[in-house]
Design an enzyme around this catalytic site. Structure first.
Site, PDB file in Angstrom:
ATOM      1  CD  GLU A 109      12.502   1.012  10.288  1.00  0.00           C
ATOM      2  OE1 GLU A 109      12.849   1.950  10.955  1.00  0.00           O
ATOM      3  OE2 GLU A 109      12.849  -0.057   9.615  1.00  0.00           O
ATOM      4  CB  CYS A 159      12.676   9.709   8.535  1.00  0.00           C
ATOM      5  SG  CYS A 159      13.746   8.309   7.796  1.00  0.00           S
ATOM      6  CE  LYS A 177      -1.841   3.108   1.805  1.00  0.00           C
ATOM      7  NZ  LYS A 177      -1.655   4.390   1.205  1.00  0.00           N
ATOM      8  CD  GLU A 184       9.182  13.618  11.090  1.00  0.00           C
ATOM      9  OE1 GLU A 184       8.065  13.322  11.282  1.00  0.00           O
ATOM     10  OE2 GLU A 184       9.967  13.039  10.520  1.00  0.00           O
TER      11      GLU A 184
HETATM   12  P1  NAP Z   1       1.891   8.753   7.100  1.00  0.00           P
HETATM   13  O1  NAP Z   1       0.965   9.915   6.746  1.00  0.00           O
HETATM   14  O2  NAP Z   1       2.007   8.237   8.406  1.00  0.00           O
HETATM   15  O3  NAP Z   1       1.923   7.603   5.882  1.00  0.00           O
HETATM   16  C1  NAP Z   1       2.478   6.590   5.507  1.00  0.00           C
HETATM   17  C2  NAP Z   1       1.618   5.543   4.950  1.00  0.00           C
HETATM   18  O4  NAP Z   1       0.586   5.118   5.751  1.00  0.00           O
HETATM   19  C3  NAP Z   1       1.065   6.071   3.642  1.00  0.00           C
HETATM   20  O5  NAP Z   1       0.798   5.046   2.624  1.00  0.00           O
HETATM   21  C4  NAP Z   1      -0.249   6.137   4.321  1.00  0.00           C
HETATM   22  O6  NAP Z   1      -1.215   6.301   3.391  1.00  0.00           O
HETATM   23  C5  NAP Z   1      -0.631   5.201   5.302  1.00  0.00           C
HETATM   24  N1  NAP Z   1      -1.544   5.327   6.300  1.00  0.00           N
HETATM   25  C6  NAP Z   1      -2.107   6.440   6.774  1.00  0.00           C
HETATM   26  N2  NAP Z   1      -3.074   6.137   7.857  1.00  0.00           N
HETATM   27  C7  NAP Z   1      -2.795   4.768   7.715  1.00  0.00           C
HETATM   28  C8  NAP Z   1      -3.693   3.845   8.751  1.00  0.00           C
HETATM   29  N3  NAP Z   1      -4.536   4.266   9.591  1.00  0.00           N
HETATM   30  N4  NAP Z   1      -3.528   2.601   8.486  1.00  0.00           N
HETATM   31  C9  NAP Z   1      -2.588   2.066   7.475  1.00  0.00           C
HETATM   32  N5  NAP Z   1      -2.042   2.859   6.646  1.00  0.00           N
HETATM   33  C10 NAP Z   1      -1.905   4.162   6.871  1.00  0.00           C
HETATM   34  O7  NAP Z   1       3.356   9.433   6.434  1.00  0.00           O
HETATM   35  P2  NAP Z   1       3.841  10.335   5.298  1.00  0.00           P
HETATM   36  O8  NAP Z   1       3.563  11.599   5.671  1.00  0.00           O
HETATM   37  O9  NAP Z   1       3.404   9.634   4.063  1.00  0.00           O
HETATM   38  O10 NAP Z   1       5.516  10.139   5.641  1.00  0.00           O
HETATM   39  C11 NAP Z   1       6.116  10.942   6.419  1.00  0.00           C
HETATM   40  C12 NAP Z   1       6.553  10.537   7.444  1.00  0.00           C
HETATM   41  O11 NAP Z   1       7.315   9.273   7.419  1.00  0.00           O
HETATM   42  C13 NAP Z   1       7.377  11.442   8.457  1.00  0.00           C
HETATM   43  O12 NAP Z   1       7.126  11.303   9.782  1.00  0.00           O
HETATM   44  C14 NAP Z   1       8.865  10.444   8.299  1.00  0.00           C
HETATM   45  O13 NAP Z   1       9.809  10.736   9.128  1.00  0.00           O
HETATM   46  C15 NAP Z   1       8.523   9.438   8.197  1.00  0.00           C
HETATM   47  N6  NAP Z   1       9.381   8.493   7.655  1.00  0.00           N
HETATM   48  C16 NAP Z   1      10.119   7.410   8.357  1.00  0.00           C
HETATM   49  C17 NAP Z   1      11.125   6.965   7.905  1.00  0.00           C
HETATM   50  C18 NAP Z   1      12.021   5.778   8.819  1.00  0.00           C
HETATM   51  O14 NAP Z   1      12.611   4.879   8.270  1.00  0.00           O
HETATM   52  N7  NAP Z   1      11.820   5.715  10.056  1.00  0.00           N
HETATM   53  C19 NAP Z   1      11.300   7.209   6.462  1.00  0.00           C
HETATM   54  C20 NAP Z   1      10.638   7.837   5.784  1.00  0.00           C
HETATM   55  C21 NAP Z   1       9.860   8.657   6.356  1.00  0.00           C
HETATM   56  P3  NAP Z   1      -1.682   7.807   2.461  1.00  0.00           P
HETATM   57  O15 NAP Z   1      -0.610   8.624   2.396  1.00  0.00           O
HETATM   58  O16 NAP Z   1      -2.187   7.189   1.235  1.00  0.00           O
HETATM   59  O17 NAP Z   1      -2.583   8.519   3.506  1.00  0.00           O
END
Ligand code: NAP
Length: 481
Positions: A248, A282, A173, A385
């Site tokens: 992560e 991140c 997904k 963040e």
């Molecule tokens: P996000 O909003 O948490 O979304 C991540 C993924 O989860 C997307 O595919 C999102 O879908 C999906 N999602 C959202 N709500 C969900 C739920 N209730 N159940 C299952 N899946 C769900 O994060 P983002 O805005 O895409 O990415 C930015 C964040 O990722 C930042 O906080 C960054 O630090 C973190 N990040 C961490 C790492 C690491 O390795 N630690 C690496 C890269 C990024 P949709 O987008 O389609 O809503």
């Protein structure tokens, strides 16, 4: 206009709802593709297909699975430029970065785990009475692989490669914000003839599609990369079902520069660790602590060099920062800057859109790299963040002060240290509450090493042996001889 489809059981399918989400080009603000708005029924189809495929795939030999991964990597290499341009259009990252990092590392992910699985080792012990114990590491089942928008192909393949290498089947997904290269990857898998159902792709929103996937009882394992808030929702969802889970999550990483650092190298790398990928990594070091003896010299040179960074068309040569990924994200980042100003932060450069953008980019989501000074460590910007091109700088007197500030956030993903004193580097690294510490470098990746965060930055480790462990279940067999 590009119309993305789900890839389920070897077929490209319209979503059950027949509805689509707009996908924007962040450089122009225009809708340029349509992403399926999948619902629970699409998820059921994908999980059922993965369950069925698992029966055969889990028994396929490691060499054959490795060969499949190499075939996918070969195709990605063949289509390298196409993938790089697609990632740049979808995310807004500079084209040189898509090439150097995203697509290159996606290919490496497949190659690495194709090789790693051939060198898998299992433990055995013998007992005084001659009994023999040995460990079997077996695939877990259907893996739900959920990835964010900042490094779309790179982070998704970081999950797909070890999941398939170890004999699991997968339902992916990808983020709805940047779905294009995942769709292209599904096409690659189809082209090379990967057995049906081994890797399915369901596109849609996190709240509907992602949540339906995580909660589906047929899913045995969840590997999630994304924000901390979403991680908390997923952790709650999976807890009562006891699914193996890796999270992560976000980071608010410290970059500590001691007075004996190689200042030129520290500044050059700090520009990258602050603003690479528009700061949407991140691991970006968004809190920079500089020892007071070199603070003014660092500040002057850093600000001067950052002012010279080119912000604009991500496909143009020399561009360092493209647009942020979406209008919503740009608004969020701008509101963080406003908050910092209210907290007496001084904007040394940036904080606004560039003024010299050409007409065709005037509706893009651009923001100048932003440096903020004079914020206390309890201000919200030092704690939360931002995930954009915004960093804070602050001077410290003693190492223990820098360590204390570095550890004073809910996050614990990574940190960087700049010093020529190797003994200090060791001591400070040991005191930082994070999953990765870089000394005199940043973002260097060795796939054999564990990766993950502590505190609000996540649960579990992936990478090398840790990925093999996460994507397999351990079984002990004891034989009395
Ligand atoms: P996000 O909003 O948490 O979304 C991540 C993924 O989860 C997307 O595919 C999102 O879908 C999906 N999602 C959202 N709500 C969900 C739920 N209730 N159940 C299952 N899946 C769900 O994060 P983002 O805005 O895409 O990415 C930015 C964040 O990722 C930042 O906080 C960054 O630090 C973190 N990040 C961490 C790492 C690491 O390795 N630690 C690496 C890269 C990024 P949709 O987008 O389609 O809503």
């Amino acid at each position: 206009m590009l119309k993305i489809k789900n890839y389920i059981n070897g077929e490209f399918l319209e979503p059950n709802s027949d509805s689509y989400l707009d996908n924007f080009n962040p450089s122009t603000g225009e809708v340029y593709s349509k992403c399926p708005d999948s619902d629970a029924l699409d998820v059921v189809l994908a999980v059922t297909s993965s369950k069925k495929a698992f029966v055969k795939w889990s028994k396929t030999g490691a060499q054959e699975r490795a060969d499949w991964l190499h075939k996918i990597a070969d195709k990605l290499e063949e289509k390298f430029d196409e993938f790089a341009l697609a990632e740049t259009t979808d995310v807004g990252k500079p084209l040189w970065l898509s090439k150097k990092m995203d697509i290159t590392r996606a290919i490496e992910n497949f190659r690495f785990f194709a090789s790693k699985i051939l060198h898998k080792e299992e433990r055995s012990t013998t007992m005084d009475d001659g009994s023999l114990n040995y460990e079997l590491r077996q695939p877990v089942g259907v893996a739900a692989l959920i990835s964010p928008w900042n490094l779309p192909l790179y982070l998704l393949t970081w999950k797909i490669a070890p999941a398939l290498a170890t004999g699991n089947t997968a339902v992916c997904k990808p983020s709805e914000v940047t779905p294009v290269t995942a769709f292209m990857l599904a096409k690659v898998m189809d082209e090379v003839g990967l057995p049906k159902g081994v890797c399915n792709f369901v596109f849609g929103s996190g709240k509907e599609t992602g949540s339906a996937l995580v909660n589906h009882p047929g899913v045995d394992l969840v590997s999630f990369t994304g924000g901390t808030e979403t991680g908390a929702v997923i952790a709650t969802d999976v807890a009562s079902q006891f699914k193996k889970t890796s999270l992560e999550l976000g980071g608010k990483n410290a970059n500590i520069i001691f007075k004996d650092a190689d200042l030129d190298k520290a500044i050059e790398t700090t520009i990258k660790s602050s603003f690479l990928n528009q700061g949407e990594i991140c691991l970006c070091g968004s809190r920079i602590f500089i020892q007071e003896e070199i603070f003014e010299e660092f500040k002057e040179s850093f600000v001067k060099k950052v002012k010279e960074l080119k912000v604009g068309d991500p496909t143009a040569e020399g561009t360092f920062c493209g647009p942020l990924v979406s209008k919503g994200h740009l608004d969020k980042v701008m509101s963080c800057i406003e908050l910092a100003k209210k907290d007496q932060g001084v904007v040394l450069t940036g904080g606004k859109s560039p003024e010299d953008l050409p007409q065709d980019l005037s509706k893009g989501y651009f923001l100048e790299p932003t440096i903020i000074d004079e914020l206390s460590d309890c201000s919200e910007l030092q704690q939360q963040e931002v995930f954009g091109p915004v960093v804070t700088i602050r001077s410290f007197k003693y190492p223990k002060e820098a360590v204390k500030w570095a550890n004073t956030t809910p996050y614990g993903l990574s940190a960087s240290i700049w010093t020529k004193d190797i003994s200090r580097a060791h001591k400070v690294a040991a005191q930082l509450d994070v999953g990765t510490v870089w000394v005199n470098t940043w973002l260097k990746r060795d796939l054999r090493m564990p990766f993950g965060g502590v505190k609000a930055s996540g649960l579990g480790r992936e990478g090398g042996e840790d990925s093999l462990k996460f994507f397999t279940e351990s079984k002990t067999v004891c034989i009395s001889l």
